[in-house]
Design a protein around this motif. Structure first.
Motif, PDB file in Angstrom:
ATOM      1  N   SER A   1      50.197  65.123  42.480  1.00 44.82           N
ATOM      2  CA  SER A   1      49.547  63.750  43.382  1.00 44.82           C
ATOM      3  C   SER A   1      51.153  62.570  42.861  1.00 44.82           C
TER       4      SER A   1
ATOM      5  N   GLU B   1      48.472  66.900  62.536  1.00 44.96           N
ATOM      6  CA  GLU B   1      48.006  66.857  61.444  1.00 44.96           C
ATOM      7  C   GLU B   1      48.480  67.491  60.441  1.00 44.96           C
TER       8      GLU B   1
ATOM      9  N   GLY C   1      52.014  62.749  54.087  1.00 43.25           N
ATOM     10  CA  GLY C   1      50.878  62.218  53.010  1.00 43.25           C
ATOM     11  C   GLY C   1      50.771  62.426  51.645  1.00 43.25           C
ATOM     12  N   ASN C   2      51.800  63.386  51.272  1.00 43.41           N
ATOM     13  CA  ASN C   2      51.882  63.656  49.870  1.00 43.41           C
ATOM     14  C   ASN C   2      53.075  62.771  48.595  1.00 43.41           C
TER      15      ASN C   2
ATOM     16  N   LYS D   1      49.834  58.194  50.652  1.00 37.29           N
ATOM     17  CA  LYS D   1      48.801  58.622  50.327  1.00 37.29           C
ATOM     18  C   LYS D   1      48.376  57.873  51.525  1.00 37.29           C
TER      19      LYS D   1
ATOM     20  N   LEU E   1      46.877  60.151  55.147  1.00 41.29           N
ATOM     21  CA  LEU E   1      45.982  60.418  54.839  1.00 41.29           C
ATOM     22  C   LEU E   1      44.497  60.100  55.438  1.00 41.29           C
ATOM     23  N   SER E   2      44.798  58.522  54.441  1.00 47.47           N
ATOM     24  CA  SER E   2      43.183  57.868  54.865  1.00 47.47           C
ATOM     25  C   SER E   2      42.755  57.407  56.022  1.00 47.47           C
TER      26      SER E   2
ATOM     27  N   GLN F   1      51.511  64.669  59.046  1.00 49.14           N
ATOM     28  CA  GLN F   1      51.453  64.095  58.270  1.00 49.14           C
ATOM     29  C   GLN F   1      50.538  64.197  56.768  1.00 49.14           C
ATOM     30  N   CYS F   2      50.078  65.473  56.886  1.00 47.85           N
ATOM     31  CA  CYS F   2      49.997  65.866  55.247  1.00 47.85           C
ATOM     32  C   CYS F   2      50.741  66.309  54.380  1.00 47.85           C
TER      33      CYS F   2
ATOM     34  N   CYS G   1      43.325  67.572  55.836  1.00 49.48           N
ATOM     35  CA  CYS G   1      43.895  68.412  54.610  1.00 49.48           C
ATOM     36  C   CYS G   1      43.910  69.389  53.978  1.00 49.48           C
TER      37      CYS G   1
ATOM     38  N   ASP H   1      42.634  59.673  58.982  1.00 49.62           N
ATOM     39  CA  ASP H   1      42.099  60.623  58.868  1.00 49.62           C
ATOM     40  C   ASP H   1      42.086  62.023  59.017  1.00 49.62           C
ATOM     41  N   CYS H   2      43.206  62.270  57.698  1.00 42.95           N
ATOM     42  CA  CYS H   2      43.524  64.343  58.254  1.00 42.95           C
ATOM     43  C   CYS H   2      42.659  64.719  56.753  1.00 42.95           C
TER      44      CYS H   2
END
Length: 294
Positions: free
Chosen positions: A18, A272, A279-280, A283, A286-287, A275-276, A293, A290-291
């Motif tokens: 994370s 997507e 998104g690491n 964060k 991702l929300s 975005q994934c 992953c 609405d990914c």
């Protein structure tokens, strides 16, 4: 039209640690706040002389109009002035949607193409692209202000912002953490690099500029030169990878980005997947979008 597939390797995403960074604002990436964690606090990364970090390619880039001369180890060519050219819809003629030309300085600051507007000027901070024409009327209301994709925004405009968000990583420190270290499991193996800029770029990075102070870079420096084979590289026609010229004129659709590949065919990049990857670090991506992953 037959789209050749560009598949981003995401097998390692499930094991990623994370991020310690605070989420990037879904309203305006310029409002991003950083955690005081050591990884993001102590970095000595600098782009090669003459290059600057480009948030859109997640790598260092030469000024607009110039490209990297590996023999001279400097940017060469004539710097571009004025606006980026208005992209033509002809390259994506078989797309089943009416397309319009737009400019952006962030995923959430977009205007219809206007050669006099600041967002359309030739700069590594700006991109021009194609997207469904229907968002043009809505963008007039925002008049270049930050778009709030969580409230009062049409689905079409949110999809456009989402596509841009998959390309964009504002901080060079974040890019180094994501692509040049093992923290997120995205190190590049020697066998994974299938080409790239010659002249020492593919050497191991022990003597290069990507030391964070806590951990060494991975086998190759993906951020300084956006080396072909690295996860932040998209092989587009024109200047490759980290050189913004090659990304000008891409097309944003609800689920995919379309680009003209180096061989002249159309590359289909899943939004997507992008975005994934981003998104690491960010964060909220991702929300917000609405990914799904893994």
């Amino acid at each position: 039209m037959y789209f050749s597939k560009f598949v981003m390797t995401l097998a390692s995403l499930a094991s990623m640690v994370s991020a310690t960074a605070m989420p990037q604002s879904p309203v305006d990436s310029g409002l991003d706040a950083r955690d005081a964690g050591a990884l993001f606090e102590r970095t000595s990364f600098k782009c090669p002389t003459g290059m600057s970090y480009c948030s859109w390619t997640k790598a260092c880039a030469c000024p607009a109009g110039q490209s990297w001369d590996s023999k001279k180890s400097c940017c060469s060519g004539t710097k571009k002035t004025g606006a980026w050219p208005k992209p033509s819809v002809s390259a994506y003629g078989s797309v089943d949607a009416k397309l319009g030309a737009f400019c952006a300085c962030s995923p959430y600051k977009i205007v219809a193409y206007n050669s006099a507007h600041s967002y359309c000027q030739a700069s590594i901070k700006n991109v021009v692209f194609l997207a469904p024409l229907e968002i043009a009327a809505e963008l007039k209301v925002y008049a270049g202000a930050a778009i709030n994709v969580n409230a009062g925004c049409s689905v079409s405009l949110k999809n456009t912002c989402g596509g841009l968000a998959g390309l964009y990583l504002e901080s060079a420190v974040d890019a180094v953490a994501l692509f040049n270290t093992n923290t997120y499991g995205l190190s590049v193996s020697a066998g994974g690099v299938v080409g790239g800029i010659v002249g020492g770029v593919l050497n191991t990075v022990s003597g290069l500029t990507c030391w964070l102070g806590l951990t060494k870079c991975a086998t190759y420096d993906c951020v300084s030169y956006c080396t072909k084979g690295c996860q932040n590289h998209i092989d587009v026609k024109g200047s490759i990878g980290g050189y913004l010229n090659g990304l000008i004129g891409f097309c944003v659709l609800p689920d995919v980005l379309l680009l003209v590949g180096s061989a002249g065919s159309i590359i289909n990049v899943a939004v997507e997947h992008l975005q994934c990857l981003v998104g690491n670090i960010i964060k909220s991506i991702l929300s917000t979008f609405d990914c799904g992953c893994n």
